[in-house]
Design an enzyme around this catalytic site. Structure first.
Site, PDB file in Angstrom:
ATOM      1  N   GLU A 147       6.385   3.314  -8.244  1.00 47.13           N
ATOM      2  CA  GLU A 147       5.796   2.793  -7.014  1.00 47.13           C
ATOM      3  C   GLU A 147       6.916   2.349  -6.086  1.00 47.13           C
ATOM      4  O   GLU A 147       7.792   1.584  -6.482  1.00 47.13           O
ATOM      5  CB  GLU A 147       4.864   1.621  -7.315  1.00 47.13           C
ATOM      6  CG  GLU A 147       4.343   0.900  -6.089  1.00 47.13           C
ATOM      7  CD  GLU A 147       3.621   1.815  -5.096  1.00 47.13           C
ATOM      8  OE1 GLU A 147       3.861   1.671  -3.886  1.00 47.13           O
ATOM      9  OE2 GLU A 147       2.830   2.678  -5.547  1.00 47.13           O
ATOM     10  N   LYS A 188      -4.681   4.959 -12.303  1.00 44.70           N
ATOM     11  CA  LYS A 188      -4.470   6.296 -12.855  1.00 44.70           C
ATOM     12  C   LYS A 188      -3.416   6.276 -13.963  1.00 44.70           C
ATOM     13  O   LYS A 188      -3.525   7.002 -14.947  1.00 44.70           O
ATOM     14  CB  LYS A 188      -4.104   7.264 -11.733  1.00 44.70           C
ATOM     15  CG  LYS A 188      -5.266   7.475 -10.748  1.00 44.70           C
ATOM     16  CD  LYS A 188      -4.878   8.312  -9.551  1.00 44.70           C
ATOM     17  CE  LYS A 188      -6.093   8.557  -8.657  1.00 44.70           C
ATOM     18  NZ  LYS A 188      -6.619   7.300  -8.052  1.00 44.70           N
ATOM     19  N   GLY A 194      -2.202   1.040 -10.511  1.00 47.49           N
ATOM     20  CA  GLY A 194      -2.118   1.395 -11.919  1.00 47.49           C
ATOM     21  C   GLY A 194      -3.377   1.967 -12.531  1.00 47.49           C
ATOM     22  O   GLY A 194      -3.418   2.228 -13.734  1.00 47.49           O
ATOM     23  N   CYS A 230      -7.443  10.086  -1.320  1.00 46.39           N
ATOM     24  CA  CYS A 230      -8.774   9.483  -1.170  1.00 46.39           C
ATOM     25  C   CYS A 230      -9.193   9.570   0.298  1.00 46.39           C
ATOM     26  O   CYS A 230      -9.693   8.608   0.870  1.00 46.39           O
ATOM     27  CB  CYS A 230      -8.798   8.050  -1.677  1.00 46.39           C
ATOM     28  SG  CYS A 230      -7.637   6.942  -0.870  1.00 46.39           S
ATOM     29  N   ALA A 274       2.113   5.227  -8.144  1.00 47.67           N
ATOM     30  CA  ALA A 274       1.260   4.754  -9.230  1.00 47.67           C
ATOM     31  C   ALA A 274       0.487   3.471  -8.979  1.00 47.67           C
ATOM     32  O   ALA A 274      -0.521   3.228  -9.646  1.00 47.67           O
ATOM     33  CB  ALA A 274       2.105   4.585 -10.501  1.00 47.67           C
ATOM     34  N   ARG A 313       3.784  -4.089  -4.708  1.00 50.81           N
ATOM     35  CA  ARG A 313       2.781  -3.286  -5.417  1.00 50.81           C
ATOM     36  C   ARG A 313       3.292  -2.851  -6.796  1.00 50.81           C
ATOM     37  O   ARG A 313       2.511  -2.705  -7.739  1.00 50.81           O
ATOM     38  CB  ARG A 313       2.395  -2.073  -4.584  1.00 50.81           C
ATOM     39  CG  ARG A 313       1.493  -2.419  -3.403  1.00 50.81           C
ATOM     40  CD  ARG A 313       1.331  -1.243  -2.432  1.00 50.81           C
ATOM     41  NE  ARG A 313       0.836  -0.044  -3.069  1.00 50.81           N
ATOM     42  CZ  ARG A 313      -0.428   0.218  -3.348  1.00 50.81           C
ATOM     43  NH1 ARG A 313      -1.362  -0.675  -3.059  1.00 50.81           N
ATOM     44  NH2 ARG A 313      -0.796   1.360  -3.916  1.00 50.81           N
TER      45      ARG A 313
END
Length: 438
Positions: free
Chosen positions: A131, A113, A111, A229, A108, A136
């Site tokens: 996460e 999304k 954050g 991505c 996640a 992070r």
């Protein structure tokens, strides 16, 4: 740019390769997403003057001409919006969570999304945001609190711990897996420098592992979205093809949206997935939506056993909240509120359980910053500050504003940004030191 990477892209894109190369020379598109948990779009536009252009990737997403320092503005710190590359919002748009659902965001941080899911849940249902990396995960926690979600659990665990704690629990699971980041080359020089075929292959192995654990968390009849991505076929179509071949109860479903393009067909309907290239108005994304066979059954996850709510805390909530949280949880003098029951999380490392409201100190309840940032309830005592005073507040200064003694929610354009306590002559600043402007 790595020659092997460019050769792979030439082979993938064929006639469109020159258009891709041309787009690589353009700057990355920046954007933001209005956070409707905190502010309506009409109110947002009425009190801001950002240069925005509607993006096709999310209902409240925009391309934005963002300037340096926007993250330290009162609008951002109050949670009016989330800074997000526009096409990064596409995965949650395709997931399409509805109020009342139980949703997992497996990978996640930071954050973007998770906050989008929280917005779409509208404080109904439950979001678990996990996460694995501790640093992070703290960033994730900050972003969840700023967005105002009152129904989110934040965890810091390996995916295998999540699947043990929440077997077949979620209506929807988002698996936005760590990847080689080829779609971020316009944004991040480091992604370009770190690219290698070996890293692509290593990422594909890790993604298969995360997908397996995410699969275990999906209810029968539930939905999973896998996204990256990157452009690499090994991490996208081939990863999903392998997963479906190993899980015959999972099926790709067509994605009907107006953005991006069909993925490549490698069998198992991998062309049902969606790709976004820079030529499509974004950076680089792959999104696959899968359905799990079967009929949903009731969860076997147990509820946590709470201690009694201290009378001092109850009195504070009765006098300060306009409406009460449906659920409270108390342990070791710490008090939490939420819109959902408090489920057991097994051996998971828990960073946040819905909303940390505050704690008991010497028979007195002290509210937390998270209590003020939550968008679930309005507050009886509020004070609205103009820009000059709100900046002083964000620097941690005392505000010499006479008002009735007690706690106040400090607002900017009617949106709460933090708390303060009045002694009758001045407001004692309670804005967290780690968030203050330097």
């Amino acid at each position: 740019m790595n020659d092997l990477f460019l050769e792979r892209m030439r082979e993938m894109l064929k006639d469109e390769y020159p258009a891709y190369l041309e787009k690589l020379n353009d700057p990355a598109r920046k954007g933001l997403r209005i956070n409707t948990l905190k502010i309506t779009p009409d109110d947002f536009f009425a009190c801001t003057n950002y240069e925005l252009e509607k993006s096709p990737f999310a209902k409240h997403g925009y391309y934005a001409n963002i300037k340096s320092g926007i993250g330290f503005t009162p609008e951002h710190m109050a949670g009016f919006f989330y800074i997000q590359e526009p096409s990064a919002s596409s995965a949650v748009t395709i997931l399409n969570p509805k109020p009342g659902m139980k949703v997992l965001d497996m990978c996640a941080a930071p954050g973007s999304k998770s906050t989008q899911i929280a917005e779409m849940l509208e404080q109904e249902g439950l979001l678990v945001a996990n996460e694995i990396h501790p640093t992070r995960s703290r960033v994730l926690l900050e972003n969840i609190e700023r967005c105002g979600s009152a129904n989110t659990i934040v965890l810091n665990n390996d995916p295998k711990d999540i699947s043990k704690a929440f077997p077949a629990f979620f209506d929807m699971v988002l698996c936005d897996a760590p990847c080689s980041g080829e779609g971020m080359f316009r944004k991040e020089d480091q992604a370009v420098e770190q690219w290698s075929l070996e890293n692509v292959q290593a990422c594909a192995l890790r993604q298969s592992y995360i997908l397996e654990e995410a699969y275990k968390c999906v209810k029968q009849g539930g939905t999973m979205v896998y996204s990256t991505c990157t452009f690499a076929i090994e991490e996208n179509e081939l990863c999903i093809q392998k997963f479906i071949q190993e899980h015959p109860d999972m099926h790709l479903v067509p994605i009907e949206v107006d953005f991006g393009r069909k993925a490549f067909d490698f069998g198992c309907h991998t062309d049902y997935a969606r790709r976004i290239f820079p030529m499509d108005g974004g950076e680089g994304h792959f999104i696959a939506k899968l359905q799990k066979d079967g009929i949903s059954t009731e969860s076997t996850v147990k509820l946590m056993q709470s201690q009694a709510l201290p009378k001092e805390a109850k009195e504070f909530f009765d006098t300060f909240f306009v409406n009460q949280y449906p659920y409270y949880f108390v342990k070791n003098n710490k008090i939490y509120g939420g819109t959902q029951p408090f489920y057991e999380v097994g051996k998971c490392h828990l960073l946040r359980y819905q909303v940390f409201l505050g704690e008991m100190e010497k028979n007195r309840f002290t509210p937390s910053h998270a209590l003020f940032m939550s968008a679930y309830t309005k507050f009886q005592n509020t004070i609205n500050l103009e820009e000059e005073d709100i900046l002083r507040y964000m620097r941690g200064e005392q505000l010499n504003l006479p008002c009735k003694k007690g706690w106040y929610a400090v607002c900017y354009h009617g949106v709460v940004i933090g708390g303060a306590k009045s002694d009758g002559t001045a407001l004692k600043n309670k804005y967290p030191k780690n968030l203050r402007l330097r």
